[in-house]
Scaffold this active site. Sequence first.
Site, PDB file in Angstrom:
ATOM      1  N   MET A  14     -11.788  -5.776   5.056  1.00 59.72           N
ATOM      2  CA  MET A  14     -10.943  -4.827   5.806  1.00 59.72           C
ATOM      3  C   MET A  14     -10.613  -5.435   7.166  1.00 59.72           C
ATOM      4  SD  MET A  14     -10.289  -2.216   3.916  1.00 59.72           S
ATOM      5  CE  MET A  14      -9.434  -1.256   5.179  1.00 59.72           C
ATOM      6  N   ASP A  40      -6.831  -6.084   4.186  1.00 59.28           N
ATOM      7  CA  ASP A  40      -6.147  -4.785   4.165  1.00 59.28           C
ATOM      8  C   ASP A  40      -6.176  -4.193   5.566  1.00 59.28           C
ATOM      9  OD1 ASP A  40      -5.172  -2.281   3.545  1.00 59.28           O
ATOM     10  OD2 ASP A  40      -6.859  -1.688   2.266  1.00 59.28           O
ATOM     11  N   PHE A  56      -6.701   4.764   7.906  1.00 55.41           N
ATOM     12  CA  PHE A  56      -5.326   5.022   8.345  1.00 55.41           C
ATOM     13  C   PHE A  56      -4.495   3.752   8.320  1.00 55.41           C
ATOM     14  CE2 PHE A  56      -8.098   8.153  10.244  1.00 55.41           C
ATOM     15  CZ  PHE A  56      -7.445   9.345   9.949  1.00 55.41           C
ATOM     16  N   GLY A  57      -3.222   3.928   7.991  1.00 51.91           N
ATOM     17  CA  GLY A  57      -2.284   2.819   8.086  1.00 51.91           C
ATOM     18  C   GLY A  57      -1.805   2.672   9.521  1.00 51.91           C
ATOM     19  N   GLY A  58      -1.118   1.573   9.790  1.00 49.89           N
ATOM     20  CA  GLY A  58      -0.465   1.392  11.074  1.00 49.89           C
ATOM     21  C   GLY A  58      -1.351   0.948  12.220  1.00 49.89           C
ATOM     22  N   HIS A  69      -8.355   1.134  -4.292  1.00 50.04           N
ATOM     23  CA  HIS A  69      -9.323   0.954  -3.205  1.00 50.04           C
ATOM     24  C   HIS A  69     -10.024   2.286  -2.953  1.00 50.04           C
ATOM     25  CE1 HIS A  69      -9.667  -0.004   1.442  1.00 50.04           C
ATOM     26  NE2 HIS A  69     -10.849   0.097   0.855  1.00 50.04           N
ATOM     27  N   SER A  84       0.850  -1.184   0.000  1.00 52.79           N
ATOM     28  CA  SER A  84       0.000   0.000   0.000  1.00 52.79           C
ATOM     29  C   SER A  84       0.889   1.238   0.000  1.00 52.79           C
ATOM     30  CB  SER A  84      -0.896  -0.003   1.238  1.00 52.79           C
ATOM     31  OG  SER A  84      -1.615   1.213   1.304  1.00 52.79           O
ATOM     32  N   MET A 118      -9.066   8.291  -0.640  1.00 52.70           N
ATOM     33  CA  MET A 118      -9.896   8.678   0.504  1.00 52.70           C
ATOM     34  C   MET A 118     -10.435  10.082   0.295  1.00 52.70           C
ATOM     35  SD  MET A 118      -7.609   7.391   3.703  1.00 52.70           S
ATOM     36  CE  MET A 118      -6.515   5.977   3.618  1.00 52.70           C
ATOM     37  N   ASP A 122      -4.712   3.640  -2.261  1.00 51.03           N
ATOM     38  CA  ASP A 122      -5.871   4.047  -1.464  1.00 51.03           C
ATOM     39  C   ASP A 122      -6.370   5.416  -1.902  1.00 51.03           C
ATOM     40  OD1 ASP A 122      -6.222   1.927   0.454  1.00 51.03           O
ATOM     41  OD2 ASP A 122      -4.307   2.532   1.331  1.00 51.03           O
ATOM     42  N   MET A 141     -12.142   4.457  -1.020  1.00 50.19           N
ATOM     43  CA  MET A 141     -12.810   4.732   0.256  1.00 50.19           C
ATOM     44  C   MET A 141     -13.483   6.080   0.111  1.00 50.19           C
ATOM     45  SD  MET A 141      -9.833   3.404   2.816  1.00 50.19           S
ATOM     46  CE  MET A 141      -8.582   3.472   1.559  1.00 50.19           C
ATOM     47  N   HIS A 169      -1.116  -1.401  -4.356  1.00 44.99           N
ATOM     48  CA  HIS A 169      -2.406  -0.991  -3.786  1.00 44.99           C
ATOM     49  C   HIS A 169      -2.424   0.530  -3.603  1.00 44.99           C
ATOM     50  CE1 HIS A 169      -6.039  -1.802  -1.335  1.00 44.99           C
ATOM     51  NE2 HIS A 169      -5.611  -0.849  -0.523  1.00 44.99           N
TER      52      HIS A 169
HETATM   53  C1  DX5 Z   1      -6.308   1.691   5.443  1.00 43.95           C
HETATM   54  C2  DX5 Z   1      -5.815   1.474   4.046  1.00 43.95           C
HETATM   55  C3  DX5 Z   1      -4.682   0.515   3.946  1.00 43.95           C
HETATM   56  C4  DX5 Z   1      -3.440   0.914   4.677  1.00 43.95           C
HETATM   57  C5  DX5 Z   1      -2.887  -0.330   5.322  1.00 43.95           C
HETATM   58  O1  DX5 Z   1      -7.571   2.244   5.423  1.00 43.95           O
HETATM   59  O2  DX5 Z   1      -6.868   0.973   3.221  1.00 43.95           O
HETATM   60  O3  DX5 Z   1      -4.396   0.161   2.592  1.00 43.95           O
HETATM   61  O4  DX5 Z   1      -2.446   1.486   3.863  1.00 43.95           O
HETATM   62  O5  DX5 Z   1      -1.798   0.008   6.089  1.00 43.95           O
HETATM   63  P1  DX5 Z   1      -1.178  -0.949   7.181  1.00 43.95           P
HETATM   64  O6  DX5 Z   1      -0.680  -2.187   6.476  1.00 43.95           O
HETATM   65  O7  DX5 Z   1      -0.081  -0.118   7.750  1.00 43.95           O
HETATM   66  O8  DX5 Z   1      -2.244  -1.276   8.186  1.00 43.95           O
HETATM   67 ZN    ZN Z   2      -6.528   0.022   1.197  1.00 41.27          ZN
END
Ligand code: DX5
Ligand code: ZN
Length: 212
Positions: free
Chosen positions: A136, A170, A142-144, A65, A7, A36, A34, A67, A32
Site C-alpha cells: 500500500m 495501490d 480512501f482514494g485521492g 482487495h 480502481s 471495505m 476495493d 480491506m 481492481h
Molecule cells: C485505497 C484503495 C485504492 C484507491 C486508490 O485504500 O485501496 O484502490 O482506489 O485510489 P488513488 O489511485 O486515487 O489513490
Molecule cells: Zn485497493
Amino acid sequence: MIKIAPSILAADPLNLERDARRMMDAGCDWLHVDVMDAHFVPNMAFTMDTVRRLKEIASMPLDVHLMMDNPENYLDLFLDAGANCLTVHAEIEGDLQAMLREIRRRGALAGLALKPGTGIWTAEKLIPETDMILTMTVEPGFGGQPLNRSVIRKIAALRERGYKGEIEADGGIREDNLQELIDAGLSVAVMGTGLYRTDDAPGMMARLHALG
Ligand code: DX5
Ligand code: ZN
C-alpha cells in the site's frame, strides 16, 4: 510490461458499468475492486455482488482487495463471484496462512497486502504462500491521497530478497511517479483518481504501458 489495474473506487457509483467499460476499452490489464468493511478501514465499499456483475462484462482478471476484518468468512463468496486475485491484509487477526492457501486451492492468485508502516519482516513466513504482495502506498481506505514514497524502498527490498511474484502498489500512483515504482520492481499498478480524471484514458494507458 507493467500491468495497470484501474480502481473502480474512483468511478461514478451511478455509472459503474460505464466507467468500468471506459477503462477496459482503454486497454487496462486488470480491474481492481476495493472491499471495505467500515471496521478495518473507516470507509465502506464494494461487495461480492459488485464482483459478480463485473465478471459478466469483464474480459480481464478481477483483482479484489479485501480491506476487512475476518475475511476468512468471505473468501468463498468472493471466489464464487469470480475474483481472479484475492488479497487479504497482513495486519488482521486470524490464520493468514490458511486463508492464502485456500485462495490458491481455489485457483486464484493469493495476495497479501501490507500497509505503509508494515514491514516485510512481519510477513516473512507468509511470503512463500503468496502470488502477489500488495504494498500500500497510502493508508488504506480512501482514494485521492498522495503516494508515500518510503514504500518504494519496500518494493526494492522484496525484489532484492528474490521475490518472484507480482508486486502491486495501490494509492497515489500518477503518470509522473510510476516510473520509479517500476524501477524498484513493481509489476502491477493500481490507479484510481489518476486514471479516472483524464479525458484521454487510452492515451494515458498507452503512455503508462510504455514506461516499462
Ligand atoms: C485505497 C484503495 C485504492 C484507491 C486508490 O485504500 O485501496 O484502490 O482506489 O485510489 P488513488 O489511485 O486515487 O489513490
Ligand atoms: Zn485497493
